[in-house]
Design a protein around this motif. Structure first.
Motif, PDB file in Angstrom:
ATOM      1  N   VAL A 161     -19.839 -32.548  -2.815  1.00 15.39           N
ATOM      2  CA  VAL A 161     -19.438 -32.927  -4.160  1.00 15.39           C
ATOM      3  C   VAL A 161     -19.846 -31.817  -5.111  1.00 15.39           C
ATOM      4  CG1 VAL A 161     -19.788 -34.563  -6.043  1.00 15.39           C
ATOM      5  CG2 VAL A 161     -19.576 -35.381  -3.720  1.00 15.39           C
ATOM      6  N   TYR A 162     -19.009 -31.566  -6.088  1.00 13.39           N
ATOM      7  CA  TYR A 162     -19.259 -30.487  -7.031  1.00 13.39           C
ATOM      8  C   TYR A 162     -19.360 -31.037  -8.455  1.00 13.39           C
ATOM      9  CZ  TYR A 162     -17.372 -27.944  -3.041  1.00 13.39           C
ATOM     10  OH  TYR A 162     -17.137 -27.457  -1.781  1.00 13.39           O
ATOM     11  N   LEU A 163     -20.079 -30.311  -9.277  1.00 12.91           N
ATOM     12  CA  LEU A 163     -20.118 -30.612 -10.705  1.00 12.91           C
ATOM     13  C   LEU A 163     -19.931 -29.299 -11.446  1.00 12.91           C
ATOM     14  CD1 LEU A 163     -20.519 -32.912 -12.782  1.00 12.91           C
ATOM     15  CD2 LEU A 163     -22.904 -32.171 -12.955  1.00 12.91           C
ATOM     16  N   GLN A 164     -18.737 -29.115 -11.980  1.00 12.17           N
ATOM     17  CA  GLN A 164     -18.453 -27.937 -12.780  1.00 12.17           C
ATOM     18  C   GLN A 164     -18.890 -28.217 -14.207  1.00 12.17           C
ATOM     19  OE1 GLN A 164     -17.133 -24.823 -11.933  1.00 12.17           O
ATOM     20  NE2 GLN A 164     -17.640 -24.303 -14.053  1.00 12.17           N
ATOM     21  N   MET A 165     -19.780 -27.387 -14.715  1.00 13.14           N
ATOM     22  CA  MET A 165     -20.338 -27.604 -16.042  1.00 13.14           C
ATOM     23  C   MET A 165     -19.964 -26.428 -16.938  1.00 13.14           C
ATOM     24  SD  MET A 165     -24.098 -29.071 -14.997  1.00 13.14           S
ATOM     25  CE  MET A 165     -24.679 -27.493 -14.416  1.00 13.14           C
ATOM     26  N   ASN A 166     -19.206 -26.721 -17.978  1.00 13.84           N
ATOM     27  CA  ASN A 166     -18.771 -25.706 -18.932  1.00 13.84           C
ATOM     28  C   ASN A 166     -19.350 -25.987 -20.314  1.00 13.84           C
ATOM     29  OD1 ASN A 166     -17.149 -24.560 -16.888  1.00 13.84           O
ATOM     30  ND2 ASN A 166     -15.415 -25.871 -17.452  1.00 13.84           N
ATOM     31  N   SER A 167     -19.310 -24.996 -21.156  1.00 11.23           N
ATOM     32  CA  SER A 167     -19.800 -25.126 -22.535  1.00 11.23           C
ATOM     33  C   SER A 167     -21.193 -25.723 -22.572  1.00 11.23           C
ATOM     34  CB  SER A 167     -18.840 -25.990 -23.360  1.00 11.23           C
ATOM     35  OG  SER A 167     -17.537 -25.432 -23.367  1.00 11.23           O
ATOM     36  N   LEU A 168     -22.052 -25.185 -21.747  1.00 16.64           N
ATOM     37  CA  LEU A 168     -23.409 -25.720 -21.638  1.00 16.64           C
ATOM     38  C   LEU A 168     -24.203 -25.449 -22.907  1.00 16.64           C
ATOM     39  CD1 LEU A 168     -24.080 -24.703 -17.964  1.00 16.64           C
ATOM     40  CD2 LEU A 168     -24.188 -27.028 -18.843  1.00 16.64           C
ATOM     41  N   GLY A 169     -25.053 -26.395 -23.234  1.00 14.03           N
ATOM     42  CA  GLY A 169     -25.933 -26.258 -24.379  1.00 14.03           C
ATOM     43  C   GLY A 169     -27.365 -26.551 -23.974  1.00 14.03           C
ATOM     44  N   PRO A 170     -28.338 -26.225 -24.823  1.00 17.18           N
ATOM     45  CA  PRO A 170     -29.743 -26.485 -24.496  1.00 17.18           C
ATOM     46  C   PRO A 170     -30.000 -27.954 -24.149  1.00 17.18           C
ATOM     47  CG  PRO A 170     -29.592 -25.056 -26.396  1.00 17.18           C
ATOM     48  CD  PRO A 170     -28.197 -25.507 -26.093  1.00 17.18           C
ATOM     49  N   GLU A 171     -29.214 -28.846 -24.688  1.00 16.22           N
ATOM     50  CA  GLU A 171     -29.400 -30.275 -24.400  1.00 16.22           C
ATOM     51  C   GLU A 171     -29.042 -30.633 -22.964  1.00 16.22           C
ATOM     52  OE1 GLU A 171     -27.206 -28.910 -26.349  1.00 16.22           O
ATOM     53  OE2 GLU A 171     -25.193 -29.746 -25.963  1.00 16.22           O
ATOM     54  N   ASP A 172     -28.409 -29.730 -22.261  1.00 11.12           N
ATOM     55  CA  ASP A 172     -28.068 -29.964 -20.855  1.00 11.12           C
ATOM     56  C   ASP A 172     -29.176 -29.517 -19.906  1.00 11.12           C
ATOM     57  OD1 ASP A 172     -24.838 -28.899 -21.830  1.00 11.12           O
ATOM     58  OD2 ASP A 172     -25.398 -30.965 -21.347  1.00 11.12           O
ATOM     59  N   THR A 173     -30.215 -28.931 -20.443  1.00  4.76           N
ATOM     60  CA  THR A 173     -31.339 -28.503 -19.613  1.00  4.76           C
ATOM     61  C   THR A 173     -32.007 -29.715 -18.972  1.00  4.76           C
ATOM     62  OG1 THR A 173     -31.767 -26.507 -20.913  1.00  4.76           O
ATOM     63  CG2 THR A 173     -33.607 -27.419 -19.648  1.00  4.76           C
ATOM     64  N   ALA A 174     -32.096 -29.681 -17.658  1.00  2.68           N
ATOM     65  CA  ALA A 174     -32.658 -30.806 -16.907  1.00  2.68           C
ATOM     66  C   ALA A 174     -32.664 -30.458 -15.429  1.00  2.68           C
ATOM     67  CB  ALA A 174     -31.829 -32.070 -17.138  1.00  2.68           C
ATOM     68  N   VAL A 175     -33.321 -31.307 -14.658  1.00  6.77           N
ATOM     69  CA  VAL A 175     -33.157 -31.267 -13.210  1.00  6.77           C
ATOM     70  C   VAL A 175     -31.992 -32.184 -12.880  1.00  6.77           C
ATOM     71  CG1 VAL A 175     -34.185 -31.734 -10.971  1.00  6.77           C
ATOM     72  CG2 VAL A 175     -35.602 -30.811 -12.824  1.00  6.77           C
TER      73      VAL A 175
END
Length: 120
Positions: free
Chosen positions: A75-89
């Motif tokens: 399974v994949y998760l393509q993450m675009n337009s990342l911001g600091p709020e996406d910082t996590a494990v």
């Protein structure tokens, strides 16, 4: 079922990453969750066995895309337009049935997590 998540890393705001979650065998519904420091684990996205149905948290809708390749048990998760709020494990999870779920306690198998850090 053993799950292994990878693909995390450090990226600048506005950048992209693609996470992968490899399963040791075929799985049914799968999901991605994330946990930031000091916060509870939260739902990110889920996908049905066929890939025909997907769910997203409002915070990632339009920026993240979940997909799967059943031939590769991945399974994949393509993450675009990342911001600091996406910082996590980020954790991948698998369910033992076909029902898509948004709550972490409803998943049966978990990967070890991969760190995503977005710098501003």
């Amino acid at each position: 079922v053993q799950l292994q998540a990878f693909g995390g890393g450090l990226v600048q705001a506005g950048g992209s990453l693609r996470l992968s979650c490899a399963a040791s065998e075929g799985t049914y519904a799968m999901g991605w969750f994330r946990q930031a420091p000091g916060k509870e684990r939260e739902f990110v996205s889920a996908i049905s066995w066929s890939g025909g149905t997907t769910y997203y948290a409002d915070s990632v809708k339009g920026r993240f895309t979940i997909s799967r390749d059943n031939a590769k048990n991945t399974v994949y998760l393509q993450m675009n337009s990342l911001g600091p709020e996406d910082t996590a494990v980020y954790y991948c999870a698998a369910s033992s049935d076909y029902v898509l779920r948004r709550k972490s306690h409803e998943y049966d198998y978990w990967g070890q997590g991969t760190q995503v850090t977005v710098s501003s």
